[in-house]
Write a protein that holds these residues in place. Structure first.
Motif, short mmCIF file in Angstrom:
data_model
loop_
_atom_site.label_atom_id
_atom_site.label_comp_id
_atom_site.label_asym_id
_atom_site.label_seq_id
_atom_site.Cartn_x
_atom_site.Cartn_y
_atom_site.Cartn_z
N LYS A 84 0.72 -1.12 -0.06
CA LYS A 84 0.10 0.00 -0.12
C LYS A 84 0.78 1.36 -0.03
O LYS A 84 0.24 2.51 0.00
N GLY A 85 2.05 1.08 -0.23
CA GLY A 85 2.92 2.28 -0.08
C GLY A 85 3.33 2.89 1.43
O GLY A 85 3.50 4.20 1.50
N LEU A 86 2.67 2.59 2.39
CA LEU A 86 2.58 2.84 3.59
C LEU A 86 4.04 3.23 4.29
O LEU A 86 4.31 4.37 4.76
N TYR A 87 4.82 2.20 4.03
CA TYR A 87 6.38 2.24 4.59
C TYR A 87 6.93 3.52 3.84
O TYR A 87 7.67 4.50 4.36
N ARG A 88 6.76 3.58 2.58
CA ARG A 88 7.20 4.83 2.04
C ARG A 88 6.90 6.21 2.60
O ARG A 88 7.63 6.84 2.50
N GLN A 89 5.62 5.93 2.77
CA GLN A 89 5.15 7.63 3.17
C GLN A 89 5.66 7.77 4.65
O GLN A 89 6.20 8.74 4.79
N ALA A 90 5.67 6.68 5.42
CA ALA A 90 6.36 6.87 6.95
C ALA A 90 7.56 7.28 6.80
O ALA A 90 8.25 8.04 7.62
N LEU A 91 8.54 6.33 6.13
CA LEU A 91 10.01 6.70 5.78
C LEU A 91 10.11 8.10 5.35
O LEU A 91 11.08 8.89 5.81
N ALA A 92 9.27 8.62 4.84
CA ALA A 92 9.38 10.23 4.32
C ALA A 92 8.71 11.11 5.23
O ALA A 92 8.85 12.27 4.78
N GLY A 93 8.27 10.85 6.27
CA GLY A 93 7.71 11.46 7.27
C GLY A 93 6.36 11.89 6.97
O GLY A 93 5.78 12.85 7.51
N GLU A 94 5.59 11.23 6.05
CA GLU A 94 4.07 11.69 5.59
C GLU A 94 3.22 10.99 6.63
O GLU A 94 1.99 11.34 6.50
N ILE A 95 3.54 9.97 7.10
CA ILE A 95 2.72 9.24 8.30
C ILE A 95 3.33 9.17 9.56
O ILE A 95 4.65 8.76 9.77
N GLN A 96 2.94 9.68 10.59
CA GLN A 96 3.14 9.66 11.97
C GLN A 96 2.76 8.57 12.61
O GLN A 96 1.97 7.84 12.38
N HIS A 97 3.66 8.31 13.60
CA HIS A 97 3.48 7.06 14.58
C HIS A 97 3.30 5.82 13.77
O HIS A 97 2.22 4.96 14.32
N PHE A 98 4.01 5.45 12.68
CA PHE A 98 3.75 4.25 12.08
C PHE A 98 4.61 3.00 12.66
O PHE A 98 5.73 3.12 12.88
N THR A 99 3.89 2.05 12.86
CA THR A 99 4.38 1.07 13.62
C THR A 99 5.82 0.33 12.87
O THR A 99 5.61 -0.04 11.55
N GLY A 100 6.86 0.18 13.56
CA GLY A 100 7.96 -0.36 12.94
C GLY A 100 8.82 0.74 12.70
O GLY A 100 10.10 0.53 12.47
N ILE A 101 8.39 1.95 12.21
CA ILE A 101 9.45 2.98 11.91
C ILE A 101 9.33 4.05 13.07
O ILE A 101 10.51 4.38 13.45
N ASP A 102 8.39 4.71 13.52
CA ASP A 102 8.50 5.50 14.58
C ASP A 102 7.64 5.16 15.69
O ASP A 102 7.38 6.15 16.66
N ASP A 103 7.08 4.21 15.60
CA ASP A 103 6.32 3.61 16.78
C ASP A 103 6.66 2.01 16.86
O ASP A 103 7.11 1.48 16.16
N VAL A 104 6.67 1.75 18.16
CA VAL A 104 7.12 0.39 18.76
C VAL A 104 6.38 -0.49 18.22
O VAL A 104 5.09 -0.36 18.08
N PHE A 105 6.87 -1.83 18.02
CA PHE A 105 6.21 -3.05 17.77
C PHE A 105 6.82 -4.05 18.79
O PHE A 105 7.97 -4.64 18.56
N ASP A 106 6.13 -4.41 20.08
CA ASP A 106 6.66 -5.30 20.96
C ASP A 106 6.80 -6.77 20.33
O ASP A 106 5.33 -7.16 20.05
N THR A 107 7.70 -7.48 20.34
CA THR A 107 7.63 -8.67 19.69
C THR A 107 6.90 -9.63 20.70
O THR A 107 7.22 -9.52 21.86
N PRO A 108 5.99 -10.45 20.25
CA PRO A 108 5.29 -11.30 21.24
C PRO A 108 6.28 -12.15 21.77
O PRO A 108 7.03 -12.93 21.29
N VAL A 109 5.94 -12.24 23.34
CA VAL A 109 7.00 -13.19 24.21
C VAL A 109 6.55 -14.69 24.01
O VAL A 109 7.41 -15.41 23.73
N ARG A 110 5.16 -14.96 23.95
CA ARG A 110 4.86 -16.40 24.24
C ARG A 110 3.41 -16.74 23.24
O ARG A 110 2.65 -16.68 23.82
N PRO A 111 3.59 -16.41 21.84
CA PRO A 111 2.39 -16.39 21.07
C PRO A 111 1.79 -17.88 21.26
O PRO A 111 2.84 -18.96 21.44
N ASP A 112 0.68 -18.19 21.04
CA ASP A 112 0.06 -19.46 20.83
C ASP A 112 0.73 -20.25 19.66
O ASP A 112 0.75 -21.50 19.99
N ILE A 113 0.76 -19.51 18.73
CA ILE A 113 1.16 -20.06 17.53
C ILE A 113 1.93 -18.99 16.67
O ILE A 113 1.84 -17.59 16.74
#
Length: 214
Positions: free
Chosen positions: A133-162
């Motif tokens: 969807k071109g969202l990462y491109r926009q986030a890296l260009a500063g066009e989208i704020q608080h994008f997960t993985g770029i300027d907002d955190v993604f907590d890696t799941p510790v004990r996922p069921d699958i």
């Protein structure tokens, strides 16, 4: 949202009521693709199935919310409430939403009850290279704020069921892994073993005798 009901027989093994499968992972990790495949597979087993896609719900249920941490949590709480209501109506519910924080994952698990956390493990660099969807491109260009993985955190799941590695296997292989996990957790019946090839009971035809030349 997507509704599907199977035309086949009811699941043959005892199933402990409806449940929610929450597919979580970075944007472009394959959540929507796997949600569709899983919905089809479960419908073929006789389950009533509903898919709640986070991207679609943001334009309806959570229209007007942004991507700050607070807005994300509000959005996920709304999805969890909807999923809980569907599960209570005996509808197997598949959620495809990032769900980036440990705390909100535990909260939605407690809200829904019969909750299976499925982590779509796909490295950020692979998701960026996909970027359908071109969202990462926009986030890296500063066009989208608080994008997960770029300027907002993604907590890696510790004990996922699958857990599935969507960058290292085909979607069908990830689907098979999820179905095996659901069977191991006793939410669905295991796939029946493939029947053994039937051997013929007829005697083997006689072999021609070999006479020594005289």
């Amino acid at each position: 949202m997507h509704n599907s009901s199977g035309d086949g027989p009811e699941p043959s093994a005892a199933v402990n009521g409806a449940f929610c499968v929450w597919l979580m992972g970075l944007s472009a990790s394959g959540k929507t693709t796997l949600a569709g495949l899983l919905a089809q597979a479960l419908a073929q087993r006789g389950f009533k199935v509903e898919v709640l896609d986070g991207d679609i719900l943001r334009t309806t249920l959570s229209k007007g919310l942004g991507f700050t941490s607070g807005d994300r949590v509000t959005n996920l709480r709304r999805i969890a409430t909807m999923a809980q209501n569907l599960v209570n109506q005996q509808v197997v519910t598949i959620v495809a939403a990032i769900c980036p924080y440990h705390a909100i994952r535990e909260e939605v698990r407690a809200t829904i009850g019969k909750f299976i956390e499925v982590y779509l493990n796909c490295p950020l660099e692979v998701c960026i290279s996909r970027d359908p969807k071109g969202l990462y491109r926009q986030a890296l260009a500063g066009e989208i704020q608080h994008f997960t993985g770029i300027d907002d955190v993604f907590d890696t799941p510790v004990r996922p069921d699958i857990e599935v590695t969507t960058h290292g296997e085909a979607p069908e292989a990830s689907l098979a892994r999820i179905l095996r996990g659901l069977a191991a957790l006793q939410h669905i019946s295991p796939e029946p073993a493939a029947p053994l090839e039937k051997t013929s009971d007829a005697p083997a035809p006689p072999q021609p005798s070999r006479r020594l030349a005289r």
